[in-house]
Scaffold this active site. Structure first.
Site, PDB file in Angstrom:
ATOM      1  N   LYS A 174       0.849  -1.176   0.000  1.00  0.00           N
ATOM      2  CA  LYS A 174       0.000   0.000   0.000  1.00  0.00           C
ATOM      3  C   LYS A 174       0.896   1.242   0.000  1.00  0.00           C
ATOM      4  O   LYS A 174       2.049   1.115   0.410  1.00  0.00           O
ATOM      5  CB  LYS A 174      -0.960  -0.001   1.184  1.00  0.00           C
ATOM      6  CG  LYS A 174      -0.302   0.284   2.537  1.00  0.00           C
ATOM      7  CD  LYS A 174      -1.329   0.480   3.609  1.00  0.00           C
ATOM      8  CE  LYS A 174      -1.751   1.914   3.793  1.00  0.00           C
ATOM      9  NZ  LYS A 174      -0.741   2.807   4.397  1.00  0.00           N
ATOM     10  N   GLU A 242      -2.094   7.071  16.762  1.00  0.00           N
ATOM     11  CA  GLU A 242      -0.634   6.950  16.887  1.00  0.00           C
ATOM     12  C   GLU A 242      -0.106   8.133  17.676  1.00  0.00           C
ATOM     13  O   GLU A 242      -0.628   9.249  17.541  1.00  0.00           O
ATOM     14  CB  GLU A 242       0.010   6.964  15.503  1.00  0.00           C
ATOM     15  CG  GLU A 242      -0.403   5.806  14.631  1.00  0.00           C
ATOM     16  CD  GLU A 242       0.296   5.871  13.277  1.00  0.00           C
ATOM     17  OE1 GLU A 242       1.424   5.403  13.179  1.00  0.00           O
ATOM     18  OE2 GLU A 242      -0.296   6.434  12.344  1.00  0.00           O
ATOM     19  N   HIS A 266      -6.363   0.534   6.229  1.00  0.00           N
ATOM     20  CA  HIS A 266      -6.479  -0.180   7.508  1.00  0.00           C
ATOM     21  C   HIS A 266      -7.853  -0.013   8.169  1.00  0.00           C
ATOM     22  O   HIS A 266      -8.453  -0.976   8.636  1.00  0.00           O
ATOM     23  CB  HIS A 266      -5.411   0.313   8.501  1.00  0.00           C
ATOM     24  CG  HIS A 266      -4.019   0.303   7.944  1.00  0.00           C
ATOM     25  ND1 HIS A 266      -3.556  -0.688   7.114  1.00  0.00           N
ATOM     26  CD2 HIS A 266      -2.978   1.159   8.108  1.00  0.00           C
ATOM     27  CE1 HIS A 266      -2.295  -0.435   6.790  1.00  0.00           C
ATOM     28  NE2 HIS A 266      -1.919   0.678   7.380  1.00  0.00           N
TER      29      HIS A 266
END
Ligand code: BG6
Length: 514
Positions: A174, A242, A266
């Site tokens: 990806k 994150e 994702h």
């Protein structure tokens, strides 16, 4: 701690990582072998597979890149990212043995002559190591280069297996395209050279142990499935947070942003797995058929709904883990007036019988307070509260993907004592506690599946395109409206205010980042 020491510290080798039968002997050609992904993720994953007898003892890895390098220099570079330990015996000897399988090839991605040399080198490797003509090409270069590599592989006659039972496969990293049109063009080009059964579009989230466990949890247990629908579920939250910033990837990230980088891949993959129907069996076609139906059932967003249901953010300076960090616009390589989003929150509706009326809230962002990837299912409250005066929190089931790998079910319990008070408590399952080990690196799982020809955990052409079809209208709407005043959340926070308003306006709350 050096990167090597950090890897060594974390290495774990449970018995179930071993393969009873190694893969076929094969040559793995890694395009972009001198890049970060190859060194940090792919080489350690291949080492993991080699020391667990998953790769045939006769495999060969050929690193293909533009930089001039000798085999020895490539092997030396690789050593730095390999763990010190081996599952049994001497780690140093295991590393040395692995390095013997690594060779380097200097070539230009768009030069036919390089591929003619590559073809000869692969034939020589076939003879030398008796690889039987089996080949795996791994595209780990910047995505702009993929079309040129694919074209040249086709021209050099390297894309088709010989008619002798050997196989040729290609893994495509990806991001798969930049939007729907470029993804369709890349699919068309790949399919003009390879057959769909040869193409493995990778999304490393699907290789995570906890993500695969979502399917086991749902379809391997009898008691949860009846609850898994609009009858009992109030809402679903999917978070991929994150605490890291953009790191050294500004060149890529500036033109990608969180929507393309995380949501298109994702986060929508997680959504498909949570929402899909039970597949007829656990093979690639059955699982992927069910996943794509979810994407096709998501209500498309128009300009008005993008405005109402999608929030974008960009981090400013702040403090993460007690450390002052710069804002996105001050990161090296980022435009000082960048309008790239580093955060996205959105609400989706799945228009099918199972999920009609259940909102799916998704969010992802960089430089948030804590790293956490999780899926939280909030259940409806009890229909009638017999415990007068007690507010009982609705049950929630949280599937923790990382870093606290496990599952937690919350419910109300009587607080000990004479008065009837109800407190929220949780039943927790932690991978480490239950199995004594954390997860295997997702890339090892996925490469192992690919060398065995199992595409269940890889993306199909139609589902990549279906995911872009959901994301494209958001990109269009953003292009035609001025971005919010960026930055709109400080590094170390839980995202922009507008993201909170998105769920609070509907009487719900984001789960605090753990
Ligand atoms: C990658 C994205 O696909 O996934 C990165 O390009 C992101 O921006 C990463 O940091 C997150 O993966 P993981 O496994 O570290 O959660």
């Amino acid at each position: 701690m050096s990167s090597r020491a950090a890897i060594a510290h974390e290495a774990v080798y449970p018995d179930n990582y071993f393969c009873e039968v190694p893969s076929d002997p094969c040559a793995i050609v890694m395009f972009g072998a001198s890049g970060d992904l190859a060194r940090r993720k792919l080489l350690p994953a291949l080492y993991d597979l080699a020391v667990h007898s998953c790769l045939a003892p006769r495999f060969r890895l050929l690193g293909f890149a533009r930089t001039e390098m000798s085999n020895e220099a490539f092997q030396k570079q690789a050593t730095e990212f390999l763990p010190d330990k081996a599952p049994s015996g001497d780690g140093k000897a295991a590393r040395q043995d692995f390095l013997q399988h690594l060779q380097y090839f200097t070539g230009n991605y768009d030069d036919g002559e390089s591929y003619r040399r590559l073809a000869k080198r692969l034939e020589a490797l076939d003879r030398e190591a008796e690889l039987g003509g089996n080949r795996l090409f791994y595209l780990a270069t910047p995505p702009a280069v993929y079309p040129r590599i694919v074209e040249q592989l086709g021209r050099a006659g390297l894309a088709k297996p010989k008619n002798d039972g050997s196989w040729v496969r290609i893994i495509v990293e990806k991001p798969f395209g930049h939007d729907g049109a470029s993804a369709r063009a890349l699919n068309a080009q790949l399919l003009s050279v390879f057959d769909e059964s040869q193409i493995f579009r990778i999304d490393h989230y699907l290789g995570k142990e906890t993500v695969q466990n979502l399917l086991v949890f749902r379809f391997g247990n009898g008691i949860f499935e009846p609850l898994w629908s609009r009858n009992y579920v109030d809402s679903v939250q999917i978070t991929a947070a994150e605490s890291l910033g953009v790191e050294r990837r500004a060149a890529f990230y500036e033109s990608a942003g969180a929507l393309r980088d995380m949501v298109q891949s994702h986060v929508l993959q997680l959504t498909s797995l949570v929402a899909m129907e039970t597949p007829a069996n656990f093979d690639a076609t059955a699982v992927r058929n069910e996943k794509i139906k979810v994407l096709q059932s998501i209500r498309p967003l128009d300009r008005n709904s993008v405005h109402k249901h999608v929030v974008r953010g960009q981090y400013g300076p702040g403090c993460v883990n007690g450390e002052d960090v710069p804002g996105y616009r001050d990161e090296p390589g980022v435009n000082r007036n960048s309008s790239t989003e580093t955060f996205v929150a959105l609400k989706l509706q799945i228009d099918n019988w199972r999920w009609s009326g259940v909102p799916f809230y998704l969010r992802t962002g960089k430089r948030l307070a804590h790293p956490a990837a999780e899926i939280a299912i909030s259940f409806k409250s009890a229909p009638h509260m017999v415990f007068q005066g007690e507010a009982v929190e609705p049950n929630s089931l949280v599937l923790n993907i990382q870093p606290q790998e496990g599952i937690s079910l919350s419910f109300g319990a009587k607080t000990p004592g004479t008065k009837l008070h109800i407190s929220p408590v949780a039943m927790d399952f932690y991978y480490r506690r239950a199995f004594g080990a954390g997860s295997r690196e997702a890339y090892a799982t996925l490469i192992n599946d690919c060398v065995r020809g199992d595409a269940t955990l890889f993306d199909r052409a139609d589902s990549v395109e279906a995911a872009w079809a959901l994301v494209d209208p958001i990109l269009d709407a953003w292009r035609s409206s001025p971005p919010p005043a960026f930055p709109n959340y400080p590094a170390g926070s839980e995202g922009p205010d507008a993201a909170f308003q998105l769920v609070e306006a509907e009487g719900r709350h984001w789960r605090p980042l753990p």
